[in-house]
Design a protein around this motif. Sequence first.
Motif: not given
Length: 93
Positions: A74-81
């Motif tokens: 799994v590769h994640t790229d979840v960013v906070v606005a």
Amino acid sequence: MSGPREEHAEHPEENAEYRVAHLRDRLAAEELGELGVRAEVRAGAVVVTGTVPSAQCRETVLRTVREELAGLSVHTDVVVAETATPDHAEELP
């Protein structure tokens, strides 16, 4: 007689697609439903991307991903606005 695990072991791509679909359902059913988080299988790995409103929300998404997709690549790229109010006036040219 083969069980479901043995059947899925022969087709890991199908297993990943099934598990990603389950992850999408879970994210939609929880308080995370309105977030712009996407999960898809690309080149044998699961890619999870999106923007969330807070660090706490990001942690919830990542925990859910770990629970649902344990054992998969799994590769994640979840960013906070960035929703903070600017601390100074913007200078325009």
